[in-house]
Design a protein around this motif. Structure first.
Motif, short mmCIF file in Angstrom:
data_model
loop_
_atom_site.label_atom_id
_atom_site.label_comp_id
_atom_site.label_asym_id
_atom_site.label_seq_id
_atom_site.Cartn_x
_atom_site.Cartn_y
_atom_site.Cartn_z
N GLU A 28 0.84 -1.22 0.00
CA GLU A 28 0.00 0.00 0.00
C GLU A 28 0.87 1.26 0.00
O GLU A 28 0.47 2.28 -0.53
N ASP A 29 2.06 1.17 0.59
CA ASP A 29 2.98 2.31 0.66
C ASP A 29 3.74 2.51 -0.65
O ASP A 29 4.53 3.42 -0.77
N GLY A 30 3.54 1.61 -1.63
CA GLY A 30 4.12 1.80 -2.95
C GLY A 30 5.35 0.97 -3.27
O GLY A 30 5.96 1.16 -4.32
N ALA A 31 5.75 0.07 -2.38
CA ALA A 31 6.94 -0.74 -2.64
C ALA A 31 6.72 -1.66 -3.84
O ALA A 31 5.62 -2.16 -4.05
N SER A 32 7.78 -1.87 -4.58
CA SER A 32 7.75 -2.77 -5.73
C SER A 32 8.36 -4.10 -5.31
O SER A 32 9.56 -4.33 -5.46
N ILE A 33 7.54 -4.97 -4.75
CA ILE A 33 8.05 -6.27 -4.26
C ILE A 33 7.23 -7.43 -4.82
O ILE A 33 7.08 -8.46 -4.17
N GLY A 34 6.69 -7.22 -6.01
CA GLY A 34 5.99 -8.31 -6.68
C GLY A 34 4.48 -8.27 -6.59
O GLY A 34 3.81 -9.10 -7.19
N PHE A 35 3.93 -7.33 -5.84
CA PHE A 35 2.48 -7.24 -5.66
C PHE A 35 2.01 -5.83 -5.98
O PHE A 35 2.78 -4.87 -5.90
N LEU A 36 0.74 -5.71 -6.33
CA LEU A 36 0.13 -4.41 -6.59
C LEU A 36 -1.02 -4.19 -5.61
O LEU A 36 -1.72 -5.13 -5.24
N PRO A 37 -1.23 -2.93 -5.21
CA PRO A 37 -2.37 -2.64 -4.33
C PRO A 37 -3.67 -2.66 -5.13
O PRO A 37 -3.65 -2.39 -6.32
N GLU A 127 14.30 1.15 -9.77
CA GLU A 127 15.11 2.35 -9.97
C GLU A 127 14.42 3.55 -9.30
O GLU A 127 13.21 3.74 -9.44
N GLY A 128 15.19 4.30 -8.54
CA GLY A 128 14.68 5.51 -7.90
C GLY A 128 14.14 5.32 -6.50
O GLY A 128 13.91 6.29 -5.79
N ASP A 129 13.95 4.08 -6.06
CA ASP A 129 13.46 3.84 -4.70
C ASP A 129 14.54 4.16 -3.67
O ASP A 129 15.74 4.05 -3.97
N PRO A 130 14.15 4.53 -2.46
CA PRO A 130 15.14 4.82 -1.41
C PRO A 130 16.09 3.65 -1.12
O PRO A 130 17.21 3.86 -0.68
N THR A 160 14.38 -1.82 -13.17
CA THR A 160 14.97 -2.38 -11.95
C THR A 160 16.48 -2.26 -12.05
O THR A 160 17.05 -2.30 -13.15
N ILE A 161 17.11 -2.09 -10.92
CA ILE A 161 18.57 -2.03 -10.83
C ILE A 161 19.03 -3.31 -10.15
O ILE A 161 18.51 -3.69 -9.10
N ILE A 162 20.02 -3.96 -10.75
CA ILE A 162 20.58 -5.19 -10.19
C ILE A 162 21.88 -4.83 -9.49
O ILE A 162 22.73 -4.12 -10.05
#
Length: 179
Positions: A28-37, A127-130, A160-162
């Motif tokens: 819900e906070d916007g993290a890109s970890i494989g799921f969408l809100p 890319e761009g995430d804290p 994504t950045i590896i």
């Protein structure tokens, strides 16, 4: 100030609800970890029920016996990859961010990887995430960028950045400011 305790979970038991709620908050906070809100509780629980195996080490950070964050160390089981592992799903509950929990989880994950004989760690992040700043600040090296890797909740395709770390070592001791 509260103490942060890091422990490995070998089974979920009473923790599955807390981990599911953490995953929902992160998504819900916007993290890109494989799921969408919006992520339903049933979907989050189903994920956690399938997440643990002999190749996945789950570390959780607890404050006052409440899960404040977690990370996975996914061990490579290929014969030619017994020296490497992937770091996945580093999460810190929004109420506990900017207090060193992510850094502490990474430290303990590296220590655990070293105990398991893993000398190469890899991970990826949007890319761009804290999280990009965290990974570079603790010595991870950018290996590359893949455009259009993941769909965001707005429908935009994000890169994504590896990253990798060839020198798995124990971090210098750092003080965490936990509220």
């Amino acid at each position: 100030m509260s103490d942060v305790k890091i422990e490995q979970l070998k089974s979920f038991g009473k923790h599955i609800d807390e981990l599911s709620e953490l995953l929902i908050h992160i998504v819900e906070d916007g993290a890109s970890i494989g799921f969408l809100p919006p992520l339903k509780l049933s979907e989050a629980t189903k994920y956690w029920e399938s997440a643990l195996s002999s190749e996945v080490i789950l570390l959780v950070a607890k404050i006052n016996n409440q899960i404040a964050g977690c990370v996975q160390l996914q061990l490579c089981t290929k014969q030619n990859g017994s020296h490497r592992a992937e770091i996945a799903k580093l999460m810190t509950h929004p109420n506990f961010r900017r207090n060193g929990i992510g850094r502490l989880l990474m430290q303990k994950t590296e220590e655990r990887a070293k105990q398991d004989g893993r000398s190469l760690l890899v991970l990826d992040t949007r890319e761009g995430d804290p999280s990009n700043r965290l990974y570079t600040s603790i010595g991870y090296i950018q290996a590359g960028r893949i455009p259009n890797y993941a769909i965001s909740s707005s429908g935009k395709l994000d890169a994504t950045i590896i990253y990798y770390n060839l020198e798995v070592k124990t971090f210098n001791k750092r003080i965490c400011n936990i509220p």
